[in-house]
Design a protein around this motif. Structure first.
Motif, PDB file in Angstrom:
ATOM      1  N   THR A  84       0.828  -1.210   0.000  1.00  0.00           N
ATOM      2  CA  THR A  84       0.000   0.000   0.000  1.00  0.00           C
ATOM      3  C   THR A  84       0.859   1.256   0.000  1.00  0.00           C
ATOM      4  O   THR A  84       0.496   2.256  -0.595  1.00  0.00           O
ATOM      5  CB  THR A  84      -0.956   0.014   1.195  1.00  0.00           C
ATOM      6  OG1 THR A  84      -0.192  -0.148   2.398  1.00  0.00           O
ATOM      7  CG2 THR A  84      -1.976  -1.107   1.092  1.00  0.00           C
ATOM      8  N   LYS A  85       1.995   1.176   0.687  1.00  0.00           N
ATOM      9  CA  LYS A  85       2.929   2.305   0.668  1.00  0.00           C
ATOM     10  C   LYS A  85       4.336   1.746   0.575  1.00  0.00           C
ATOM     11  O   LYS A  85       4.768   1.012   1.458  1.00  0.00           O
ATOM     12  CB  LYS A  85       2.760   3.148   1.932  1.00  0.00           C
ATOM     13  CG  LYS A  85       3.608   4.420   1.923  1.00  0.00           C
ATOM     14  CD  LYS A  85       3.297   5.303   3.109  1.00  0.00           C
ATOM     15  CE  LYS A  85       4.225   6.485   3.322  1.00  0.00           C
ATOM     16  NZ  LYS A  85       5.359   6.657   2.446  1.00  0.00           N
ATOM     17  N   HIS A 128       3.437  -2.550   4.234  1.00  0.00           N
ATOM     18  CA  HIS A 128       2.124  -3.115   4.520  1.00  0.00           C
ATOM     19  C   HIS A 128       1.565  -3.674   3.205  1.00  0.00           C
ATOM     20  O   HIS A 128       1.351  -2.932   2.249  1.00  0.00           O
ATOM     21  CB  HIS A 128       1.185  -2.039   5.076  1.00  0.00           C
ATOM     22  CG  HIS A 128      -0.230  -2.495   5.171  1.00  0.00           C
ATOM     23  ND1 HIS A 128      -1.241  -1.988   4.358  1.00  0.00           N
ATOM     24  CD2 HIS A 128      -0.811  -3.463   5.936  1.00  0.00           C
ATOM     25  CE1 HIS A 128      -2.372  -2.608   4.645  1.00  0.00           C
ATOM     26  NE2 HIS A 128      -2.138  -3.498   5.598  1.00  0.00           N
ATOM     27  N   ARG A 129       1.320  -4.947   3.190  1.00  0.00           N
ATOM     28  CA  ARG A 129       0.867  -5.572   1.952  1.00  0.00           C
ATOM     29  C   ARG A 129      -0.556  -6.083   2.055  1.00  0.00           C
ATOM     30  O   ARG A 129      -1.037  -6.430   3.140  1.00  0.00           O
ATOM     31  CB  ARG A 129       1.799  -6.731   1.577  1.00  0.00           C
ATOM     32  CG  ARG A 129       3.180  -6.267   1.116  1.00  0.00           C
ATOM     33  CD  ARG A 129       4.045  -7.436   0.712  1.00  0.00           C
ATOM     34  NE  ARG A 129       4.300  -8.326   1.825  1.00  0.00           N
ATOM     35  CZ  ARG A 129       4.732  -9.573   1.685  1.00  0.00           C
ATOM     36  NH1 ARG A 129       4.941 -10.081   0.487  1.00  0.00           N
ATOM     37  NH2 ARG A 129       4.946 -10.316   2.754  1.00  0.00           N
ATOM     38  N   ILE A 130      -1.215  -6.128   0.920  1.00  0.00           N
ATOM     39  CA  ILE A 130      -2.575  -6.667   0.843  1.00  0.00           C
ATOM     40  C   ILE A 130      -2.625  -7.732  -0.257  1.00  0.00           C
ATOM     41  O   ILE A 130      -1.769  -7.763  -1.156  1.00  0.00           O
ATOM     42  CB  ILE A 130      -3.622  -5.564   0.561  1.00  0.00           C
ATOM     43  CG1 ILE A 130      -3.308  -4.829  -0.751  1.00  0.00           C
ATOM     44  CG2 ILE A 130      -3.704  -4.583   1.719  1.00  0.00           C
ATOM     45  CD1 ILE A 130      -4.363  -3.800  -1.138  1.00  0.00           C
ATOM     46  N   ALA A 182      -7.742  -6.591   0.627  1.00  0.00           N
ATOM     47  CA  ALA A 182      -7.969  -5.355  -0.124  1.00  0.00           C
ATOM     48  C   ALA A 182      -9.413  -4.925   0.127  1.00  0.00           C
ATOM     49  O   ALA A 182     -10.260  -5.745   0.481  1.00  0.00           O
ATOM     50  CB  ALA A 182      -7.764  -5.618  -1.617  1.00  0.00           C
ATOM     51  N   THR A 183      -9.664  -3.637  -0.041  1.00  0.00           N
ATOM     52  CA  THR A 183     -11.062  -3.175   0.060  1.00  0.00           C
ATOM     53  C   THR A 183     -11.828  -3.721  -1.140  1.00  0.00           C
ATOM     54  O   THR A 183     -11.237  -4.075  -2.163  1.00  0.00           O
ATOM     55  CB  THR A 183     -11.143  -1.641   0.054  1.00  0.00           C
ATOM     56  OG1 THR A 183     -10.400  -1.146  -1.078  1.00  0.00           O
ATOM     57  CG2 THR A 183     -10.536  -1.052   1.327  1.00  0.00           C
ATOM     58  N   GLN A 217      -8.288  -2.333  -4.367  1.00  0.00           N
ATOM     59  CA  GLN A 217      -7.623  -1.251  -3.633  1.00  0.00           C
ATOM     60  C   GLN A 217      -6.351  -0.821  -4.353  1.00  0.00           C
ATOM     61  O   GLN A 217      -5.592  -1.681  -4.846  1.00  0.00           O
ATOM     62  CB  GLN A 217      -7.277  -1.734  -2.222  1.00  0.00           C
ATOM     63  CG  GLN A 217      -6.668  -0.670  -1.337  1.00  0.00           C
ATOM     64  CD  GLN A 217      -6.515  -1.119   0.107  1.00  0.00           C
ATOM     65  OE1 GLN A 217      -7.153  -2.083   0.535  1.00  0.00           O
ATOM     66  NE2 GLN A 217      -5.659  -0.449   0.843  1.00  0.00           N
ATOM     67  N   ASN A 218      -6.149   0.483  -4.394  1.00  0.00           N
ATOM     68  CA  ASN A 218      -4.910   1.024  -4.990  1.00  0.00           C
ATOM     69  C   ASN A 218      -3.706   0.667  -4.155  1.00  0.00           C
ATOM     70  O   ASN A 218      -3.773   0.654  -2.915  1.00  0.00           O
ATOM     71  CB  ASN A 218      -4.995   2.557  -5.074  1.00  0.00           C
ATOM     72  CG  ASN A 218      -5.820   3.015  -6.253  1.00  0.00           C
ATOM     73  OD1 ASN A 218      -6.735   2.304  -6.673  1.00  0.00           O
ATOM     74  ND2 ASN A 218      -5.517   4.176  -6.778  1.00  0.00           N
ATOM     75  N   VAL A 219      -2.610   0.390  -4.837  1.00  0.00           N
ATOM     76  CA  VAL A 219      -1.351   0.116  -4.158  1.00  0.00           C
ATOM     77  C   VAL A 219      -0.224   0.882  -4.858  1.00  0.00           C
ATOM     78  O   VAL A 219      -0.402   1.345  -5.990  1.00  0.00           O
ATOM     79  CB  VAL A 219      -1.014  -1.396  -4.159  1.00  0.00           C
ATOM     80  CG1 VAL A 219      -1.971  -2.172  -3.269  1.00  0.00           C
ATOM     81  CG2 VAL A 219      -0.985  -1.969  -5.566  1.00  0.00           C
ATOM     82  N   ASP A 220       0.890   0.971  -4.171  1.00  0.00           N
ATOM     83  CA  ASP A 220       2.052   1.610  -4.789  1.00  0.00           C
ATOM     84  C   ASP A 220       2.716   0.668  -5.795  1.00  0.00           C
ATOM     85  O   ASP A 220       3.236   1.115  -6.827  1.00  0.00           O
ATOM     86  CB  ASP A 220       3.084   1.998  -3.715  1.00  0.00           C
ATOM     87  CG  ASP A 220       2.775   3.356  -3.089  1.00  0.00           C
ATOM     88  OD1 ASP A 220       3.575   3.820  -2.259  1.00  0.00           O
ATOM     89  OD2 ASP A 220       1.727   3.950  -3.430  1.00  0.00           O
TER      90      ASP A 220
END
Lengths: 215, 222
Positions: free
Chosen positions: A99-100, A111-113, A132-133, A137-140
């Motif tokens: 995520t970041k 932090h991973r999803i 994920a939502t 979900q957006n991730v980097d």
């Protein structure tokens, strides 16, 4: 560009694994009016050059770049991709993402999803990171085990000449081009990664290249 | 999957440049110290496997029993496969299995290919079961089972090996052991069924149906 075509692209150096991965692809449900194509790149000198070769060899709008040891279990995988890609802002989809991005560029430590089944010789586990939502979900950045795209952006074979950081790099290329990189919500893993253990001999030198270029 | 619990401070530290630089140094150091030894080790293993004899396999066990080797190379893929296969081999010896798992190849790469085959066949069955997928994937479970049982028979894979392979390979070995045992029971292969249920009971005790079946089979001297 064929808007109703999926192309699976793999760099291959193990025929046994590649054939197994292909057998799973061939069992996927294919949406009506769509076709699939499978390209295996032999003797690639790097993941980026191999993937560029595959990308340029296909007119498919939807391209799925995957490792030869990734088996797609979810029979409606292609339908899921079309659903998510109906949002034109989404450029790339992965099974696991950060995520970041950490300051050191190593996505495993952020932090991973997402979730996958993963085998590392001694055991096979359901590697379930954070969800994920819904619906995605957006991730980097996403993990290179499977990267699905609806746009063609050249892989940075000028920058990354081996087998590391191609995934983080391409994620940033897509985001820099204004596209979202996402991980879908999954009830169960969609793929199995017959992973084994990674060779990190050149990992850290490529890390420096990634950081210099993108962070 | 066991949670990998770390403190928040450790989580933050692992994202830092300092941590990455330390990992890079560690990696560099590892290769400097062990690349040559690793090469020699793989060569020794291949040489012993190539002999294809019980005494060579015994030497292999002794070789990889070394704690230094196990600690240093347990994350080295070919060595990891060998450690698993030697583990299986030792159990097969206890049961006096005649066609051991090590005889399935004369090199590390051949044995890994064999191992991969078993993995792929077991996964085809496991992931055709609804319990792991939101949608059924490998539509024909019977076809997958037939492939597995034919391979086992053709390659003389022992049930001792199979039950351990299930433990190493399957996401849900508990369910798969029972599932495969039931398939053998349906085929009337009672000794195979017994050995699978025995392993199940050792690892997942407290299933009354399994205990009852084992008791009955023991009384019938199966």
């Amino acid at each position: 560009m064929n808007n109703q075509k999926f192309c699976f692209i793999m760099c291959s150096n193990n025929e046994q694994l590649t054939q197994e991965a292909i057998s799973y692809i061939q069992r996927l449900e294919v949406p009506d009016e769509y076709t699939i194509e499978i390209l295996t790149i032999q003797e690639a000198t790097s993941m980026t050059s191999g993937y560029n070769e595959g990308m340029q060899a296909s007119d498919a709008k939807y391209k799925i770049y995957l490792h030869q040891d990734v088996f797609i279990l979810h029979s409606r995988f292609l339908f899921e991709l079309l659903d998510i890609f109906s949002n034109e802002k989404v450029g790339m989809i992965g099974m696991v993402g950060v995520t970041k991005m950490p300051e050191n560029g190593i996505m495993w430590y952020g932090h991973r999803i997402g979730q996958i089944y993963s085998n590392c010789v001694y055991e096979t586990v359901c590697m379930k990171l954070d969800d994920a939502t819904i619906p995605y979900q957006n991730v980097d950045a996403i993990d290179g085990l499977l990267m699905a795209t609806q746009y063609d952006i050249l892989w940075r074979e000028d920058l990354l000449k081996q087998w590391d950081f191609y995934d983080a790099s391409q994620s940033y290329e897509f985001r820099n081009a204004g596209y979202d990189v996402v991980v879908p919500y999954m009830e169960h893993p969609w793929v199995l990664h017959d992973d084994g253990f990674m060779k990190l001999q050149h990992y850290y030198e490529n890390r420096l290249k990634f950081i210099e270029e993108y962070l | 999957m066991k949670p990998n619990v770390i403190t928040h401070e450790e989580f933050i530290y692992r994202q830092s440049e300092a941590f990455a630089q330390q990992k890079a140094l560690d990696e560099q150091q590892w290769h400097k110290m062990y690349d040559h030894e690793e090469c020699q080790l793989l060569s020794s293993i291949n040489s012993l496997l190539g002999e294809h004899t019980t005494s060579a396999y015994t030497k292999l066990i002794e070789l990889l029993r070394d704690p230094h080797l196990q600690n240093t190379y347990s994350d080295d893929e070919p060595i990891a496969y060998m450690l698993v296969l030697l583990n299986i081999y030792q159990y097969e010896k206890l049961y006096q299995v005649s066609h051991s798992v090590l005889e399935k190849g004369t090199s590390i790469s051949e044995l890994i290919a064999f191992f991969q085959n078993i993995k792929h066949l077991l996964w085809k069955i496991e992931f055709s079961d609804m319990q792991h997928s939101t949608a059924q994937h490998y539509g024909n479970t019977e076809e997958a089972e037939l492939e597995l049982f034919n391979y086992i028979e053709c390659k003389h894979v022992s049930i001792i090996a199979l039950r351990l392979f299930i433990s190493f390979i399957c996401v849900n070995p508990e369910k798969m052991l029972l599932y495969i045992a039931n398939q053998y029971l349906d085929m009337g292969m009672l000794k195979h069924t017994y050995l699978l249920l025995e392993h199940y009971n050792e690892n997942y005790p407290g299933n009354p149906d399994v205990e009852e079946t084992l008791k009955m089979m023991t009384e019938q001297s199966i």
